[in-house]
Design a protein around this motif. Sequence first.
Motif, PDB file in Angstrom:
ATOM      1  N   ILE A  28      24.236  -8.739  47.366  1.00  0.00           N
ATOM      2  CA  ILE A  28      22.987  -9.496  47.370  1.00  0.00           C
ATOM      3  C   ILE A  28      22.669  -9.869  48.811  1.00  0.00           C
ATOM      4  N   ASP A  29      21.452  -9.609  49.218  1.00  0.00           N
ATOM      5  CA  ASP A  29      21.029  -9.900  50.590  1.00  0.00           C
ATOM      6  C   ASP A  29      21.184 -11.398  50.875  1.00  0.00           C
ATOM      7  N   PRO A  30      21.934 -11.779  51.917  1.00  0.00           N
ATOM      8  CA  PRO A  30      22.103 -13.201  52.244  1.00  0.00           C
ATOM      9  C   PRO A  30      20.774 -13.914  52.495  1.00  0.00           C
ATOM     10  N   ALA A  31      19.774 -13.161  52.942  1.00  0.00           N
ATOM     11  CA  ALA A  31      18.469 -13.766  53.225  1.00  0.00           C
ATOM     12  C   ALA A  31      17.611 -13.915  51.981  1.00  0.00           C
ATOM     13  N   ALA A  32      18.111 -13.449  50.825  1.00  0.00           N
ATOM     14  CA  ALA A  32      17.320 -13.484  49.592  1.00  0.00           C
ATOM     15  C   ALA A  32      16.960 -14.904  49.180  1.00  0.00           C
ATOM     16  N   VAL A  33      17.734 -15.881  49.616  1.00  0.00           N
ATOM     17  CA  VAL A  33      17.468 -17.272  49.250  1.00  0.00           C
ATOM     18  C   VAL A  33      16.080 -17.722  49.705  1.00  0.00           C
ATOM     19  N   SER A  34      15.548 -17.089  50.737  1.00  0.00           N
ATOM     20  CA  SER A  34      14.228 -17.483  51.251  1.00  0.00           C
ATOM     21  C   SER A  34      13.144 -16.450  50.962  1.00  0.00           C
ATOM     22  N   GLY A  91      15.343 -12.638  44.858  1.00  0.00           N
ATOM     23  CA  GLY A  91      14.758 -13.581  45.808  1.00  0.00           C
ATOM     24  C   GLY A  91      14.610 -14.948  45.196  1.00  0.00           C
ATOM     25  N   ALA A  92      14.747 -15.984  46.022  1.00  0.00           N
ATOM     26  CA  ALA A  92      14.658 -17.364  45.541  1.00  0.00           C
ATOM     27  C   ALA A  92      13.815 -18.228  46.470  1.00  0.00           C
ATOM     28  N   GLY A  93      12.921 -17.598  47.230  1.00  0.00           N
ATOM     29  CA  GLY A  93      12.065 -18.346  48.137  1.00  0.00           C
ATOM     30  C   GLY A  93      10.865 -18.942  47.432  1.00  0.00           C
ATOM     31  N   SER A  94       9.936 -19.463  48.204  1.00  0.00           N
ATOM     32  CA  SER A  94       8.765 -20.147  47.659  1.00  0.00           C
ATOM     33  C   SER A  94       7.983 -19.254  46.699  1.00  0.00           C
ATOM     34  N   GLY A  95       7.788 -19.745  45.483  1.00  0.00           N
ATOM     35  CA  GLY A  95       7.010 -19.015  44.496  1.00  0.00           C
ATOM     36  C   GLY A  95       7.700 -17.819  43.878  1.00  0.00           C
ATOM     37  N   ASN A  96       8.956 -17.585  44.223  1.00  0.00           N
ATOM     38  CA  ASN A  96       9.682 -16.424  43.701  1.00  0.00           C
ATOM     39  C   ASN A  96      10.756 -16.900  42.729  1.00  0.00           C
TER      40      ASN A  96
END
Length: 436
Positions: free
Chosen positions: A254-260, A201-206
């Motif tokens: 990798i989950d495409p939604a992992a960016v958020s 994951g690469a979203g806020s705080g991750n």
Amino acid sequence: MRTTRTAPSRRSFLGLAAAAAAGPALAACGSGSASSGGGGTVKFWDMPWSTPAYNVAAKKITEAYKPSSGALKASYQITQWNNFYQTFASAVASKTGPAVSTGGGFQVFQFEQQGAIAHADNVIDALKKNGQFDDFLPGVLDPFKLDKGYIAIPWQLDMRVMWYRKSLFDKAGVAPPTDWPSMLAAGKALKKISALGFATGAGSGNSYANHAVIQMMLSNGGGVWTPDGQVDLMNDRNLEATEFLYELVSNGLIDPAAVSYTNDNLQAQWKDKTKAGYGLYASGLDQSIGDTSGDLMVAPVVTGPHGDKATLVFPNNIMMYKNTPSQQSSEAFLVYYMGQLKQYWQQKVLSGLPVFKSITELPEFAGNANNVRIIKEWQPIAKTFAARGTALNANIAVLDGGQATTQFAQTVITGEGNAKSALKAFEASLKSAIKS
């Protein structure tokens, strides 16, 4: 089961960058303005490293300290993670800060540059005399040994390791990966049962995607820096590792939604016994999500295509400050405190890894098979963000959790561009951030 952390086990760039921009004139919040010498005590500032039970235990340990004749007692204060660097910076600037503290993983290097840190060589000498120096796990002291001496003392480790869910691997009919080809093959098999072959994951705080992309470089013998600390992102090993990550993305592992994804999102995937099959996470994932069934397991170390093995570790440290009512008293308290660390694992109030071999042998720690595997297989190959060197420095705070790293990780896990263009942009952004 061990209780879980309520705050990250190492906090660095986000707070440090804000403080660098705002300067130390910011007012300290709460009780952070109390004098380090108030009442003739050694003031120890500590962070909320876990649930409140941890801080209760830490306060008891601090207040149980009985100094030798002529030395000062110690007092305990919790310093919150929110705006923590501003709190420390203001207190250090106004000489109202702690004599000893835990804190962000790289703040000691920032304050050392300002001339505020008291080196820990006398503490090291005392630990040699009482036998604890030889009890340190291999390599944990190296990041804190500078040319001028030891800058701080490590007290717990925040390790990144690969985890897998056994039931999903059994269902997919594959074994846990041991090299890059088997990682790709396992991921494809997991995809067929709608599970993720590389959860992140690469979203806020991750920051787990940030750590994953660097970890893959290290595990291929690469790294962000040259051995003497210069930026070197375009080397062949980094390019090869980044290309492999792009291959994972192109195969839908990798989950495409992992960016958020925030960390809560990522933990939810690990809790969902049908979703996350394999991925990088901190030690204690099983306890953190409350799954100690034995189905969630630490995976074998993955060997890179050239035979390299490595993972990321963040050694959290205790530092001393020059603004103290008595440097000898600060040192004596720190020696005492290091001797009490085992209580945190005996009471199961801390999910980080210990720095002492003797603690890893305690039944409360060794009773968990995942802990044993991490210490036996992963800790000996662990490297910090300083790799390919060993000594940490203030520049590494710019790397860890910084915008340059986050942008690179987000670019890679979304498959945007290609490995070479992503690394070039990362290098340019990192160099610019360091110069500024």
